[in-house]
Design a protein around this motif. Structure first.
Motif, mmCIF file in Angstrom:
data_model
loop_
_atom_site.group_PDB
_atom_site.id
_atom_site.type_symbol
_atom_site.label_atom_id
_atom_site.label_comp_id
_atom_site.label_asym_id
_atom_site.label_seq_id
_atom_site.Cartn_x
_atom_site.Cartn_y
_atom_site.Cartn_z
ATOM 1 N N THR A 234 10.918 0.808 -3.748
ATOM 2 C CA THR A 234 10.762 0.039 -2.507
ATOM 3 C C THR A 234 10.934 -1.448 -2.780
ATOM 4 O O THR A 234 10.369 -1.967 -3.739
ATOM 5 N N VAL B 8 10.710 -3.313 3.043
ATOM 6 C CA VAL B 8 9.846 -3.800 4.109
ATOM 7 C C VAL B 8 9.850 -5.326 4.096
ATOM 8 O O VAL B 8 9.857 -5.956 3.030
ATOM 9 N N HIS C 136 1.631 -0.899 2.344
ATOM 10 C CA HIS C 136 2.862 -0.108 2.381
ATOM 11 C C HIS C 136 3.025 0.835 1.188
ATOM 12 O O HIS C 136 3.536 1.941 1.329
#
Ligand SMILES: Cc1cc2nc3c(=O)[nH]c(=O)nc-3n(C[C@H](O)[C@H](O)[C@H](O)COP(=O)(O)OP(=O)(O)OC[C@H]3O[C@@H](n4cnc5c(N)ncnc54)[C@H](O)[C@@H]3O)c2cc1C
Ligand SMILES: Nc1ncnc2c1ncn2[C@@H]1O[C@H](COP(=O)(O)O)[C@@H](O)[C@H]1O
Lengths: 263, 336
Positions: free
Chosen positions: A57, A82, A108
């Motif tokens: 991520t 994100v 997250h």
């Protein structure tokens, strides 16, 4: 195995533009992914590729335009991304940035194993965010990494570069590594990756979603305040001579060195 | 809070303080001259480390006290243990200012200390002064060395790391000495989550550390190949300099990365920087533009390196450098 990489959107420092007063022409800057973050992303992708089932991520705190570099990170090989975005984040120093990133990570990817950052952002040139973030998250950190590979699910083997040479460490995960230039180059996104990036929705989290108060973030949360920003003074009176006659040029240079008491 | 300035001092293997730590101590002396303060040098060391040499030198460079944080677990640098030892000491004694040299060690653990003691940290400063309100005004390079920022922090202590060679080392006062105070930090082995497994000595050929050298001679792609680097080394040797390199030649495998100067390499601020066959791309300038004097030799008169050079020769390194090395050697002989 959850791998996270924090990337920063920075002005391209090789092509800065200035206004008539020599201030940075803020509206005219070209924005890129921080070069050290490119190495962090590359290192993270290699880690993911070597560890089956790992997810990767990318996180960025920045303005709406910063989505561009998150898309680039996905195009290079990250699974998702994100964006932490709120006007209240403006004016952050590395400390306020670390607070915001810590909240984003807790929200997250709370079960992260490896967290990678760039060693420095080329705009702030601070190198503070990574270790500060590790401290906030209560995990170990290693800076100046030129190589980081998973030994197993709980151990990262890291090579860091120092003034004296290099040091090899084993780090017990979860942990943070700050990546310098590596022996390999960041990959250029392939078409397939770019297409995937275009399809991927990038969620945005603001200060309310992160449960942050104004005192922790942005200019208000900053501990280091910039009072003045000015262009590096130009060198005055530099001399440039013709060197087609090597002996003559060297004797001029020698007189210069003597004047400057350098020989 | 006491009006104290702390200087985190790092020691070499031989037990003497690093030059960069003495520079920080000298900067502390200047600050104390403007605004009286006690100067304490803080050393983190193993329980049995002999600190007598360090105590002597730190005293001569202006420390009135040496605070030794000694513990078996501090023999070797470890990020979490060093963080706790220093943060606890700062918490207990509350200095107003904490200075250190900007090194791979302090850059590794001072940000964590700052978070723990809830203070602001300005890394890699090149100038320090007291502002009108008695707060430190810290100048540091930003935006790839193209801009300078003046920053301050309202929190205490004010923590600053200082770029190597940006602050002059004061003359030692052989009559001065520092008192020794030893403390034992509260540490345990299970606090550490990183473990050093191997240390490899740097590959710089001259053995001189780039960041600490007074003179640096760097070579770039204009040297044409690794076989011509003896030209660079020869000049470096004559000048007593360390050897540096541009990224182009490091990427080509001609020189080790330990020698790379620039944005993705090392930052140096020597008295003299000599660039041989280096174009002077902005990413190279990042690492060397704060050198006191810059000399460039390049056959392209429009190369950007000449924009920042104090003295430039538009010419061929293969002709100029041998003649220059010879002239320097002769000057050295004459001085003997
Ligand atoms: C993100 C990023 C980070 C970077 N980080 C760094 C970094 O840390 N350090 C770094 O150095 N670069 C860095 N670079 C690379 C930088 O942009 C340049 O490509 C590099 O510095 C060029 O090296 P050079 O000057 O040796 O080679 P070139 O640019 O090829 O220059 C060679 C020079 O030699 C001259 N020359 C040729 N023959 C002779 C001769 N016989 N006599 C005299 N002169 C001669 C030529 O005129 C030319 O100016 C980075 C780039 C990027 C994108
Ligand atoms: N706004 C941000 N968003 C995401 N990562 C960041 C941000 N600011 C800093 N970082 C990370 O922290 C590293 C060091 O930044 P700095 O401490 O500013 O030199 C960068 O290379 C990034 O990995």
């Amino acid at each position: 195995m959850n791998i996270v990489v924090c990337i920063k959107h920075v002005p391209d420092t090789a092509h800065l533009k200035y206004d008539a007063q020599d201030n940075l022409a803020q509206d005219n800057l070209e924005w890129v992914m921080n070069p050290f973050c490119e190495y962090a992303v590359e290192t993270a992708i290699r880690m993911k590729e070597a560890h089956e089932g790992a997810t990767l991520t990318a996180i960025c705190m920045g303005g709406p335009q910063a989505k561009d570099i998150l898309k680039r990170a996905i195009a290079m090989g990250c699974d998702d991304a994100v964006l932490l975005q709120d006007d209240a984040f403006n004016g952050a120093d590395p400390w306020a940035t670390a607070q915001t990133l810590a909240a984003g990570i807790r929200k997250h990817v709370p079960n992260f194993n490896v967290l990678l950052l760039g060693q420095f952002a080329t705009d702030s040139m601070s190198g503070v965010t990574g270790p500060a973030l590790a401290e906030l998250l209560g995990v170990p950190s290693i800076t100046f990494c030129k190589k980081a590979e998973l030994k197993d699910a709980t151990t990262l083997s890291v090579e860091r570069e120092t003034e004296r040479g290099s040091e090899h460490y084993d780090m017990t995960l979860p942990g943070v590594v700050c990546v310098m230039k590596c022996d390999y180059e960041p990959r250029i996104p392939a078409i397939k990756g770019v297409m995937k990036a275009n399809r991927t929705e990038i969620p945005t989290l603001d200060k309310a979603a992160l449960g942050l108060s104004d005192e922790q973030i942005g200019a208000k949360g900053a501990r280091v305040e910039v009072t003045k920003l000015y262009r590096r003074p130009k060198k005055e009176g530099g001399r440039k001579i013709d060197g087609s006659d090597a002996q003559a040029a060297v004797s001029q240079l020698m007189s210069f060195l003597r004047e400057q008491k350098l020989v | 809070m006491t009006n104290a300035i702390w200087v985190v001092a790092e020691l070499s293997e031989s037990g003497a303080p690093l030059d960069i730590s003495l520079e920080a101590l000298s900067a502390a002396q200047k600050l104390a001259a403007a605004n009286p303060a006690d100067i304490t040098a803080v050393v983190l060391a193993g329980s049995n480390t002999d600190l007598s040499q360090a105590q002597n030198l730190l005293g001569q460079y202006g420390a009135t006290k040496v605070l030794a944080l000694k513990h078996d677990l501090l023999e070797q640098y470890q990020v979490e243990l060093y963080t706790k030892a220093l943060a606890d000491a700062i918490g207990a004694q509350q200095p107003q200012i904490v200075l250190a040299g900007s090194t791979s060690t302090t850059r590794d653990f001072l940000p964590r200390v700052a978070v723990r003691v809830q203070a602001g940290l300005a890394p890699d400063a090149i100038d320090l002064a007291f502002g009108a309100n008695g707060q430190l005004e810290i100048t540091r390079p930003t935006y790839g060395e193209n801009m300078r920022a003046v920053v301050h922090t309202a929190t205490r202590p004010q923590m600053v790391s200082l770029r190597a060679k940006a602050f002059a080392k004061a003359k030692p006062d052989s009559g001065a000495s520092a008192a020794l105070e030893t403390a034992t930090p509260d540490l345990s082995a299970d606090m550490a989550h990183t473990k050093l497994t191997q240390r490899v000595k740097g590959e710089t050929k001259t053995g001189k550390k780039l960041e600490e050298a007074e003179i640096v001679v760097s070579g770039g792609r204009g040297l044409k190949g690794p076989e011509n680097f003896p030209l660079v080394e020869g000049l470096a040797e004559a000048l007593g300099a360390a050897v540096g390199a541009s990224r182009a030649v490091v990427d080509a495998g001609w020189r080790p990365h330990a020698e790379q100067v620039g944005q993705t390499g090392k930052t140096v601020s020597p008295q003299l920087y000599v660039a041989l066959g280096i174009s002077g791309a902005i990413q190279h300038q990042v690492g060397m533009s704060s050198s006191k004097t810059i000399i460039a030799i390049n056959k392209d008169g429009d190369a950007p390196i000449f924009d920042i050079a104090d003295f430039g020769i538009v010419g061929d390194v293969f002709e100029i450098v041998p003649a220059l090395t010879k002239a320097i050697k002769e000057a050295n002989m004459a001085a003997c």
